[in-house]
Structures are given as C-alpha cells and as structure tokens.
Scaffold this motif. Sequence first.
Motif, PDB file in Angstrom:
ATOM      1  N   PRO A 112     -22.991  22.772   7.244  1.00 46.02           N
ATOM      2  CA  PRO A 112     -22.017  23.207   8.247  1.00 46.02           C
ATOM      3  C   PRO A 112     -20.605  23.132   7.668  1.00 46.02           C
ATOM      4  N   GLU A 113     -19.716  23.919   8.226  1.00 44.28           N
ATOM      5  CA  GLU A 113     -18.328  23.840   7.802  1.00 44.28           C
ATOM      6  C   GLU A 113     -17.782  22.451   8.154  1.00 44.28           C
ATOM      7  N   PRO A 114     -16.998  21.846   7.279  1.00 41.65           N
ATOM      8  CA  PRO A 114     -16.458  20.517   7.582  1.00 41.65           C
ATOM      9  C   PRO A 114     -15.470  20.585   8.741  1.00 41.65           C
ATOM     10  N   GLU A 115     -15.320  19.469   9.421  1.00 45.97           N
ATOM     11  CA  GLU A 115     -14.348  19.371  10.507  1.00 45.97           C
ATOM     12  C   GLU A 115     -12.944  19.551   9.941  1.00 45.97           C
ATOM     13  N   GLU A 116     -11.986  19.711  10.813  1.00 47.29           N
ATOM     14  CA  GLU A 116     -10.607  19.978  10.394  1.00 47.29           C
ATOM     15  C   GLU A 116     -10.052  18.885   9.474  1.00 47.29           C
ATOM     16  N   ASP A 117     -10.405  17.634   9.719  1.00 46.52           N
ATOM     17  CA  ASP A 117      -9.870  16.539   8.903  1.00 46.52           C
ATOM     18  C   ASP A 117     -10.851  16.064   7.839  1.00 46.52           C
ATOM     19  N   GLU A 118     -11.814  16.895   7.496  1.00 47.08           N
ATOM     20  CA  GLU A 118     -12.807  16.538   6.490  1.00 47.08           C
ATOM     21  C   GLU A 118     -12.843  17.599   5.400  1.00 47.08           C
ATOM     22  N   VAL A 119     -13.411  17.220   4.268  1.00 49.38           N
ATOM     23  CA  VAL A 119     -13.622  18.151   3.161  1.00 49.38           C
ATOM     24  C   VAL A 119     -14.858  17.660   2.415  1.00 49.38           C
ATOM     25  N   TYR A 120     -15.681  18.586   1.963  1.00 49.91           N
ATOM     26  CA  TYR A 120     -16.819  18.199   1.142  1.00 49.91           C
ATOM     27  C   TYR A 120     -16.322  17.839  -0.252  1.00 49.91           C
ATOM     28  N   VAL A 121     -16.834  16.749  -0.792  1.00 49.05           N
ATOM     29  CA  VAL A 121     -16.469  16.328  -2.138  1.00 49.05           C
ATOM     30  C   VAL A 121     -16.746  17.466  -3.117  1.00 49.05           C
ATOM     31  N   HIS A 122     -17.835  18.151  -2.920  1.00 56.83           N
ATOM     32  CA  HIS A 122     -18.228  19.283  -3.751  1.00 56.83           C
ATOM     33  C   HIS A 122     -17.092  20.294  -3.892  1.00 56.83           C
ATOM     34  N   ASP A 123     -16.365  20.510  -2.810  1.00 57.61           N
ATOM     35  CA  ASP A 123     -15.301  21.514  -2.801  1.00 57.61           C
ATOM     36  C   ASP A 123     -14.007  21.047  -3.471  1.00 57.61           C
ATOM     37  N   LEU A 124     -13.924  19.762  -3.824  1.00 58.54           N
ATOM     38  CA  LEU A 124     -12.717  19.241  -4.463  1.00 58.54           C
ATOM     39  C   LEU A 124     -12.650  19.554  -5.957  1.00 58.54           C
ATOM     40  N   ILE A 125     -13.807  19.681  -6.598  1.00 54.83           N
ATOM     41  CA  ILE A 125     -13.841  19.906  -8.037  1.00 54.83           C
ATOM     42  C   ILE A 125     -13.108  21.202  -8.368  1.00 54.83           C
ATOM     43  N   GLY A 126     -12.162  21.108  -9.292  1.00 56.13           N
ATOM     44  CA  GLY A 126     -11.403  22.272  -9.728  1.00 56.13           C
ATOM     45  C   GLY A 126     -10.104  22.501  -8.968  1.00 56.13           C
ATOM     46  N   LEU A 127      -9.877  21.737  -7.892  1.00 57.09           N
ATOM     47  CA  LEU A 127      -8.642  21.929  -7.125  1.00 57.09           C
ATOM     48  C   LEU A 127      -7.434  21.334  -7.854  1.00 57.09           C
ATOM     49  N   PRO A 128      -6.269  21.983  -7.705  1.00 61.80           N
ATOM     50  CA  PRO A 128      -5.055  21.390  -8.257  1.00 61.80           C
ATOM     51  C   PRO A 128      -4.631  20.180  -7.427  1.00 61.80           C
ATOM     52  N   VAL A 129      -4.012  19.213  -8.096  1.00 59.05           N
ATOM     53  CA  VAL A 129      -3.488  18.023  -7.429  1.00 59.05           C
ATOM     54  C   VAL A 129      -1.978  18.017  -7.622  1.00 59.05           C
ATOM     55  N   HIS A 130      -1.272  17.935  -6.515  1.00 57.57           N
ATOM     56  CA  HIS A 130       0.183  17.904  -6.542  1.00 57.57           C
ATOM     57  C   HIS A 130       0.666  16.528  -6.093  1.00 57.57           C
ATOM     58  N   LEU A 131       1.796  16.106  -6.627  1.00 58.47           N
ATOM     59  CA  LEU A 131       2.448  14.891  -6.157  1.00 58.47           C
ATOM     60  C   LEU A 131       3.184  15.220  -4.868  1.00 58.47           C
ATOM     61  N   ALA A 132       3.584  14.203  -4.125  1.00 56.30           N
ATOM     62  CA  ALA A 132       4.275  14.380  -2.846  1.00 56.30           C
ATOM     63  C   ALA A 132       5.559  15.192  -3.001  1.00 56.30           C
ATOM     64  N   ASN A 133       6.175  15.153  -4.182  1.00 59.11           N
ATOM     65  CA  ASN A 133       7.416  15.916  -4.407  1.00 59.11           C
ATOM     66  C   ASN A 133       7.154  17.384  -4.729  1.00 59.11           C
ATOM     67  N   GLY A 134       5.868  17.794  -4.753  1.00 55.72           N
ATOM     68  CA  GLY A 134       5.514  19.189  -4.991  1.00 55.72           C
ATOM     69  C   GLY A 134       5.136  19.520  -6.415  1.00 55.72           C
ATOM     70  N   SER A 135       5.418  18.622  -7.355  1.00 51.90           N
ATOM     71  CA  SER A 135       5.099  18.907  -8.757  1.00 51.90           C
ATOM     72  C   SER A 135       3.591  18.799  -8.994  1.00 51.90           C
ATOM     73  N   LEU A 136       3.107  19.600  -9.945  1.00 51.68           N
ATOM     74  CA  LEU A 136       1.687  19.615 -10.288  1.00 51.68           C
ATOM     75  C   LEU A 136       1.345  18.392 -11.134  1.00 51.68           C
ATOM     76  N   LEU A 137       0.345  17.631 -10.689  1.00 53.46           N
ATOM     77  CA  LEU A 137      -0.139  16.491 -11.464  1.00 53.46           C
ATOM     78  C   LEU A 137      -1.252  16.933 -12.402  1.00 53.46           C
ATOM     79  N   GLY A 138      -2.199  17.705 -11.900  1.00 57.89           N
ATOM     80  CA  GLY A 138      -3.323  18.138 -12.720  1.00 57.89           C
ATOM     81  C   GLY A 138      -4.406  18.766 -11.873  1.00 57.89           C
ATOM     82  N   GLU A 139      -5.654  18.646 -12.346  1.00 59.26           N
ATOM     83  CA  GLU A 139      -6.804  19.260 -11.689  1.00 59.26           C
ATOM     84  C   GLU A 139      -7.931  18.242 -11.547  1.00 59.26           C
ATOM     85  N   ILE A 140      -8.640  18.291 -10.424  1.00 58.53           N
ATOM     86  CA  ILE A 140      -9.771  17.389 -10.203  1.00 58.53           C
ATOM     87  C   ILE A 140     -10.945  17.855 -11.056  1.00 58.53           C
TER      88      ILE A 140
END
Length: 195
Positions: A112-140
């Motif tokens: 099922p689609e995850p709830e609004e405040d949830e995310v499947y761990v599977h879907d995190l792989i490959g996502l960009p990670v940004h710091l709170a100031n907006g700068s790119l930290l890297g990729e999961i």
Amino acid sequence: KSPHPPFGHLLPSASPTGEGKGEFVKRDLVLVGAITGAHGIRGEVKLRSFTADPAAIAAYSPLETARGARIEIAKLRPQKDGFIAILKGVTDRNAAEALKGTELFVPRERLPEPEEDEVYVHDLIGLPVHLANGSLLGEIVDVADYGAGDLIDVKVEGRKDTVLIPFADQYVLEADGSKVVVDLPEGYLDAEAQP
C-alpha cells in the motif's frame, strides 16, 4: 510527524542476498522477512517479520526469494522471537532446514502507499540528502538497522567515505520521497570522519 517507515529493512540492489548464492535482488523487491530455521519434524519454519505489524507478512503471501522462488504462507502463529509458519509444499524438516537464511520479498507495487508521515525504507535508496541550510550533503546508498533503529548510510559529496545518520525525528526534518533533509549537530560530520 514521524519519518519512520512501515517497513524497516531493504536489501539494496546490487548487494548480495545473504543466501550464500551470490544472487542479486532487483530494486523493486522489498525485504519483508526471513526464514531463520526449522521447527519440529513436519516442515514448519521459524520466521522473522520486518513489517510494521509483524503478523501482516502473511497478507503479502505469496512471497518471493531473491532467486525468484515463490514461498506461500499457509499458517502463521506467534512465538517468542517471531513466528512459526507452515509453508505450502514444505512437509518435512529437511525441506525446512534447506530454507534457513532465505530472505522473503514482496514486489513494491503490491504494497500500500505509505501514509503521509511515512516512507518505505526501500524508497530512500538513491535519494539526495540535504542539510537544513539547503546544501547537498550526498546520496543515500543504504539503510541499516543494527538493533537501535534505522540508520541512513549517506555517501558524502567530495568524500570517499559514507556517514551513518539515525533515521529519527531528532535528525531527519523531512523525508518526502524525493529528498531527505537532515539537521546534524555541529561537528557531526567531523566526528564521523574519525577512524
């Protein structure tokens, strides 16, 4: 608002399955459980579930192994460290023992689609990670759980190493399926770079 996923584990693409066969899992398969051993002499197996509601693993049957074999749960009953399962076609201890260590997957499109405040761990792989100031930290590059909760493993831009960041409200400000935003304590990245 919690970033915690309904499923706590993923076997990333291009990563050995642990079945000892050197097989690789397609990225659209989500790890939902594992057979941890045989139980008794009639083919029952010990099963560990990684779903948010552990008993829900039976609802996703038939499951798949990394090699594409189908595993169908006929009956499931709780036990101290997981479940005892009766699997269709597994009728003796030898067959049950042969399945020990087998990881069980479900195709992502069957979830099922995850709830609004949830995310499947599977879907995190490959996502960009940004710091709170907006700068790119890297990729999961991976998500791990060593017993104290999920950790995102981030390949940091401009560095050869990765950094483990707890996937918890204290660190993760946003995880919306297109990016992850983290707020790290001062010096966190420097401390992680130490041998």
